[in-house]
Design an enzyme around this catalytic site. Structure first.
Site, PDB file in Angstrom:
ATOM      1  N   ASP A  31      -1.591 -33.298  26.267  1.00 54.84           N
ATOM      2  CA  ASP A  31      -0.490 -34.243  26.513  1.00 54.84           C
ATOM      3  C   ASP A  31       0.613 -33.614  27.362  1.00 54.84           C
ATOM      4  O   ASP A  31       1.807 -33.690  27.017  1.00 54.84           O
ATOM      5  CB  ASP A  31       0.137 -34.705  25.176  1.00 54.84           C
ATOM      6  CG  ASP A  31      -0.891 -35.123  24.138  1.00 54.84           C
ATOM      7  OD1 ASP A  31      -1.867 -35.787  24.521  1.00 54.84           O
ATOM      8  OD2 ASP A  31      -0.703 -34.796  22.942  1.00 54.84           O
ATOM      9  N   GLU A 243      -1.722 -45.980  24.688  1.00 55.02           N
ATOM     10  CA  GLU A 243      -0.753 -44.926  24.351  1.00 55.02           C
ATOM     11  C   GLU A 243      -0.414 -44.168  25.630  1.00 55.02           C
ATOM     12  O   GLU A 243      -0.850 -44.538  26.721  1.00 55.02           O
ATOM     13  CB  GLU A 243      -1.332 -43.977  23.284  1.00 55.02           C
ATOM     14  CG  GLU A 243      -2.574 -43.226  23.717  1.00 55.02           C
ATOM     15  CD  GLU A 243      -3.237 -42.438  22.585  1.00 55.02           C
ATOM     16  OE1 GLU A 243      -2.793 -42.502  21.433  1.00 55.02           O
ATOM     17  OE2 GLU A 243      -4.247 -41.760  22.878  1.00 55.02           O
TER      18      GLU A 243
HETATM   19  O1  FUB Z   1      -1.938 -35.401  20.842  1.00 53.69           O
HETATM   20  C1  FUB Z   1      -1.940 -36.390  19.853  1.00 53.69           C
HETATM   21  C2  FUB Z   1      -2.121 -37.738  20.444  1.00 53.69           C
HETATM   22  O2  FUB Z   1      -3.356 -37.796  21.157  1.00 53.69           O
HETATM   23  C3  FUB Z   1      -1.103 -38.125  21.480  1.00 53.69           C
HETATM   24  O3  FUB Z   1       0.148 -38.440  20.943  1.00 53.69           O
HETATM   25  C4  FUB Z   1      -1.820 -39.222  22.135  1.00 53.69           C
HETATM   26  O4  FUB Z   1      -1.263 -39.674  23.329  1.00 53.69           O
HETATM   27  C5  FUB Z   1      -3.189 -38.611  22.318  1.00 53.69           C
HETATM   28  O5  FUB Z   1      -3.250 -37.793  23.443  1.00 53.69           O
END
Ligand code: FUB
Length: 344
Positions: A31, A243
């Site tokens: 991320d 997301e």
């Molecule tokens: O790294 C944990 C979660 O996985 C992140 O918050 C999401 O965007 C995904 O990448």
């Protein structure tokens, strides 16, 4: 979150075909939110660990406990690990799961925004401050008032206004906030999601207060439209928001990019201002190895770069990811050219 099948992947072959290598190999990182501060590229990623938490569709196995900050003089330069800058044990309101962070700067102070589950199991977003982009960061005692869900990304517009984009469905809990309060009823990632033919759940955006420690307004929906001006539907899983929101500006337009989650694309939509609406334009990144995909986009020395991650170093372990960077280019009308993470 379920695994994508990796049984037939030859990782030697895959790594030879990868467009870029992991930026670091001594830690697992994911991320990556990249920014240029003080003339250097700073990266604020998640710090992946194997905490021994069983896999599920809510991402419980993403049980991260701290953050490191990294920096580099330019995108091909050696990466410096500035070490741990914030640990969950030092955040009074947070119990677990330090997920994807972001950072911004104002008047010489640096702000790290991060999601974590509170002691009631609800994702909130916190902020921690530092006098240096490399940290360490001191957390505020409480989560940001009225914050919820995951994946904060802060966009500074015209050097004046700061907007936070956030949200994520399934394990990110956005679907539990549809009525404005957290709905605990039901189990699993799919309860409270709209039906396939209903408008998709939207990421949220809120202008930040002058001190950057809170929201200056109620979060609003980030509406994504199709080519006919109709909001994308929940069943449009190859285009709807899942997301990992991010916003950047290019040639006066606002580019809202995001992950489609269970279909594994990084896509983007374009609008005329920070609130949108944004019209869907295409894919930035095709699926990587590993379930999740999460990115940031930054301009450095006149070129644009996509920071992203994959699970190639861990040979496909979804919660052990590695941040990477590759150049991103636009065509003559401002469309982003789709990147294949592995040469064919
Ligand atoms: O790294 C944990 C979660 O996985 C992140 O918050 C999401 O965007 C995904 O990448």
């Amino acid at each position: 979150m379920p695994e994508k099948p990796i049984d037939h992947i030859d990782f030697n072959e895959l790594n030879a075909k990868a467009v870029s290598k992991p930026l670091v190999t001594h830690l697992f990182t994911a991320d990556p939110s990249a920014h240029v501060f003080e003339g250097r590229i700073y990266i604020y990623p998640s710090h992946d660990i194997d905490a021994g938490v069983p896999f599920d569709d809510l991402g419980s196995h993403f049980a991260m406990e701290d953050y490191h900050v990294f920096s580099m003089e330019h995108p091909e330069a050696e990466v410096v690990d500035h070490g741990p800058v914030l640990h969950i044990r030092d955040v009074p309101w947070a119990e677990k799961q330090l997920w994807a962070p972001d950072a911004t700067e104002k008047d010489g102070s640096y702000y790290l925004f991060f999601p974590a589950k509170d002691f009631k199991g609800i994702f909130r977003i916190g902020v921690a401050t530092s006098g240096s982009p490399a940290g360490p960061f001191i957390p505020q005692p409480q989560a940001i008032k009225n914050s919820f869900s995951i994946d904060p990304a802060v966009f500074k517009d015209n050097e004046v206004d700061y907007y936070m984009y956030f949200g994520g469905i399934w394990g990110g809990q956005l679907q539990r906030w549809r009525t404005g309060t957290f709905n605990r009823e039901g189990d699993g990632p799919f309860v409270h999601l709209p039906a396939a033919d209903e408008p998709a759940l939207c990421a949220k955006v809120a202008k930040l207060s002058d001190d950057l420690l809170g929201f200056a307004e109620e979060p609003k929906d980030v509406i994504l439209l199709d080519e006919n001006g109709i909001p994308l539907r929940q069943g449009d899983t190859e285009r709807r928001f899942f997301e990992a929101p991010w916003v950047h500006r290019y040639n006066g337009k606002y580019y809202f990019s995001y992950s489609t989650g269970d279909t594994h694309y990084i896509c983007y939509a374009v609008g005329d201002n920070a609130y949108g609406p944004f019209t869907y334009r295409g894919r930035i990144l095709n699926p990587v190895v590993g379930w999740t995909s999460h990115h940031s986009i930054v301009e450095f020395a006149g070129k644009w770069y996509l920071f992203y991650h994959d699970s190639s170093l861990s040979e496909g372990i979804t919660h052990l990811r590695s941040m990477k960077v590759t150049e991103l280019t636009y065509d003559e009308i401002g469309d982003i050219r789709t990147i294949d993470p592995y040469h064919r």
